[in-house]
Design an enzyme around this catalytic site. Structure first.
Site, PDB file in Angstrom:
ATOM      1  N   HIS A  16       0.855  -1.192   0.000  1.00  0.00           N
ATOM      2  CA  HIS A  16       0.000   0.000   0.000  1.00  0.00           C
ATOM      3  C   HIS A  16       0.886   1.235   0.000  1.00  0.00           C
ATOM      4  O   HIS A  16       2.107   1.129   0.027  1.00  0.00           O
ATOM      5  CB  HIS A  16      -0.953   0.007   1.211  1.00  0.00           C
ATOM      6  CG  HIS A  16      -0.319   0.358   2.526  1.00  0.00           C
ATOM      7  ND1 HIS A  16      -1.000   0.974   3.541  1.00  0.00           N
ATOM      8  CD2 HIS A  16       0.942   0.189   2.995  1.00  0.00           C
ATOM      9  CE1 HIS A  16      -0.193   1.160   4.576  1.00  0.00           C
ATOM     10  NE2 HIS A  16       0.991   0.681   4.272  1.00  0.00           N
ATOM     11  N   CYS A  25       6.049   6.710   4.369  1.00  0.00           N
ATOM     12  CA  CYS A  25       4.880   5.887   4.022  1.00  0.00           C
ATOM     13  C   CYS A  25       4.116   6.434   2.814  1.00  0.00           C
ATOM     14  O   CYS A  25       3.160   5.810   2.349  1.00  0.00           O
ATOM     15  CB  CYS A  25       3.961   5.715   5.221  1.00  0.00           C
ATOM     16  SG  CYS A  25       4.714   4.692   6.501  1.00  0.00           S
ATOM     17  N   HIS A  29       4.971   0.533  -0.489  1.00  0.00           N
ATOM     18  CA  HIS A  29       5.722  -0.405   0.338  1.00  0.00           C
ATOM     19  C   HIS A  29       4.768  -1.502   0.804  1.00  0.00           C
ATOM     20  O   HIS A  29       3.584  -1.452   0.507  1.00  0.00           O
ATOM     21  CB  HIS A  29       6.361   0.310   1.545  1.00  0.00           C
ATOM     22  CG  HIS A  29       5.371   0.919   2.476  1.00  0.00           C
ATOM     23  ND1 HIS A  29       4.691   2.092   2.196  1.00  0.00           N
ATOM     24  CD2 HIS A  29       4.916   0.502   3.683  1.00  0.00           C
ATOM     25  CE1 HIS A  29       3.881   2.384   3.196  1.00  0.00           C
ATOM     26  NE2 HIS A  29       3.992   1.423   4.111  1.00  0.00           N
ATOM     27  N   HIS A  31       3.706  -4.742   3.907  1.00  0.00           N
ATOM     28  CA  HIS A  31       3.742  -5.194   5.299  1.00  0.00           C
ATOM     29  C   HIS A  31       3.338  -6.662   5.368  1.00  0.00           C
ATOM     30  O   HIS A  31       2.615  -7.166   4.503  1.00  0.00           O
ATOM     31  CB  HIS A  31       2.752  -4.400   6.162  1.00  0.00           C
ATOM     32  CG  HIS A  31       3.076  -2.962   6.283  1.00  0.00           C
ATOM     33  ND1 HIS A  31       4.091  -2.480   7.063  1.00  0.00           N
ATOM     34  CD2 HIS A  31       2.494  -1.877   5.705  1.00  0.00           C
ATOM     35  CE1 HIS A  31       4.129  -1.159   6.976  1.00  0.00           C
ATOM     36  NE2 HIS A  31       3.172  -0.775   6.156  1.00  0.00           N
ATOM     37  N   HIS A  70      -0.966 -10.715  -0.875  1.00  0.00           N
ATOM     38  CA  HIS A  70      -0.053 -10.590  -2.005  1.00  0.00           C
ATOM     39  C   HIS A  70      -0.635  -9.708  -3.110  1.00  0.00           C
ATOM     40  O   HIS A  70      -0.467  -9.970  -4.292  1.00  0.00           O
ATOM     41  CB  HIS A  70       0.372 -11.960  -2.544  1.00  0.00           C
ATOM     42  CG  HIS A  70       1.348 -12.634  -1.647  1.00  0.00           C
ATOM     43  ND1 HIS A  70       0.959 -13.280  -0.492  1.00  0.00           N
ATOM     44  CD2 HIS A  70       2.690 -12.723  -1.707  1.00  0.00           C
ATOM     45  CE1 HIS A  70       2.026 -13.760   0.107  1.00  0.00           C
ATOM     46  NE2 HIS A  70       3.098 -13.428  -0.593  1.00  0.00           N
ATOM     47  N   GLU A 131       0.125  -4.028  11.788  1.00  0.00           N
ATOM     48  CA  GLU A 131       0.760  -3.641  10.540  1.00  0.00           C
ATOM     49  C   GLU A 131       2.248  -4.000  10.560  1.00  0.00           C
ATOM     50  O   GLU A 131       2.824  -4.369   9.545  1.00  0.00           O
ATOM     51  CB  GLU A 131       0.578  -2.142  10.298  1.00  0.00           C
ATOM     52  CG  GLU A 131       1.063  -1.694   8.943  1.00  0.00           C
ATOM     53  CD  GLU A 131       0.737  -0.254   8.665  1.00  0.00           C
ATOM     54  OE1 GLU A 131      -0.256  -0.007   7.939  1.00  0.00           O
ATOM     55  OE2 GLU A 131       1.459   0.632   9.166  1.00  0.00           O
TER      56      GLU A 131
END
Length: 141
Positions: A16, A25, A29, A31, A70, A131
């Site tokens: 996201h 952010c 990137h 998580h 994914h 997260e």
């Protein structure tokens, strides 16, 4: 009268970016998320359960697997991100809110839960979404 919830843990990986974020952010990137789904029912079933844990995995975990795992989650108003994702194809999910952990948890609680748990006799009452190893949000009805 006692209140009882059943909790199922679901892990998923997703990318996201937080649109207009003031720091790193703002970049795309990913998580390794961990979600805890808390469900409750008005009474225990004939076996003495809120619900079979595998049902929660199948319904909520199945939705997460199909739509987010994914994949890349992006904000509908983030035109720049949408333009980058369109030619790439792949698994993308458009949120109507910025894909912060808070908004993702709210989406799961208010949109996904009622949809996928319909007909089970249980309702999603709380979502805890990790997260990172150090940061999580907790939202409940």
């Amino acid at each position: 009268m006692s209140r009882m919830t059943a909790v199922r843990r679901v892990q998923f990986c997703a990318g996201h970016r937080v649109h207009l974020h003031e720091s790193k952010c703002a970049n795309p990137h990913g998580h390794n998320y961990v979600a805890f789904f808390h469900v409750e029912a008005p009474e225990l079933d004939k076996l003495g359960r809120v619900i079979d844990f595998s049902c929660v995995k199948e319904r909520l975990g199945g939705w997460v697997d199909e739509h987010w795992d994914h994949g890349f989650i992006y904000y509908a108003a983030d035109e720049q991100m949408a333009a980058c994702l369109a030619p790439m194809g792949g698994k993308v999910y458009e949120l109507q809110t910025n894909p912060t952990a808070e908004n993702m948890a709210l989406h799961l609680l208010h949109e996904v839960g009622p949809l996928v748990l319909e007909g089970t006799g249980v309702r999603l009452v709380r979502v805890v979404l990790w997260e990172t190893e150090n940061c999580y949000v907790d939202v409940s009805l």
